[in-house]
Design a protein around this motif. Sequence first.
Motif, short mmCIF file in Angstrom:
data_model
loop_
_atom_site.label_atom_id
_atom_site.label_comp_id
_atom_site.label_asym_id
_atom_site.label_seq_id
_atom_site.Cartn_x
_atom_site.Cartn_y
_atom_site.Cartn_z
N SER A 21 0.83 -1.20 0.00
CA SER A 21 0.00 0.00 0.00
C SER A 21 0.86 1.25 0.00
O SER A 21 1.91 1.28 0.63
CB SER A 21 -0.89 0.02 1.25
N CYS A 22 0.38 2.24 -0.69
CA CYS A 22 0.99 3.57 -0.74
C CYS A 22 -0.03 4.54 -0.16
O CYS A 22 -1.19 4.52 -0.57
CB CYS A 22 1.31 3.90 -2.20
N VAL A 23 0.39 5.35 0.80
CA VAL A 23 -0.53 6.27 1.48
C VAL A 23 -0.17 7.70 1.13
O VAL A 23 0.96 8.13 1.34
CB VAL A 23 -0.50 6.08 3.01
N LEU A 24 -1.15 8.44 0.61
CA LEU A 24 -0.96 9.84 0.27
C LEU A 24 -1.61 10.68 1.36
O LEU A 24 -2.80 10.50 1.67
CB LEU A 24 -1.58 10.16 -1.08
N ILE A 25 -0.82 11.57 1.96
CA ILE A 25 -1.28 12.44 3.04
C ILE A 25 -1.13 13.88 2.56
O ILE A 25 -0.01 14.32 2.26
CB ILE A 25 -0.46 12.23 4.33
#
Length: 151
Positions: A21-25
């Motif tokens: 998973s890649c999380v964009l904040i």
Amino acid sequence: MGYIMDLRKAVGTRPLIMVGSCVLIFNNEGHLLLQRRTDSLDWGTIGGSLELGESLEEAASRELYEEAGLRAKSFKFITVLSGEDMYYRYPHGDEIYNVTAVYEAIEVEGMPKINDNEGLELNYFSLEEPIPNLNPSIEVILRKAGYITKW
């Protein structure tokens, strides 16, 4: 990291299919939080590989806390990316083909802080102009997910 380390003992640096998973904040100004990584010394998103029995959302939540000390009330699914252009070779020689679920963190709680040994620093960046020393794989992710259109 135990599962991947065990696989690496068996296959060495040969290519592995890695699911994660890649999380964009994003902050209130719409800038993206990136971490400067210890392994490649470039800027990348928060995220990582699944552990055995873990869901993609659970991995996103775990990585968000481990790498940035943050919690999110929820995650918005953006896309899944895979294929030839998701290939990456680490500086130490390990090769991977990523299958990456991209999420946006919603209602993020806490202040970003380095929380493990994978990051050197955290910083927010505008996506309006090129980001110096951005990891090439992350640029592919941001382009394919539609976040970079101008540069």
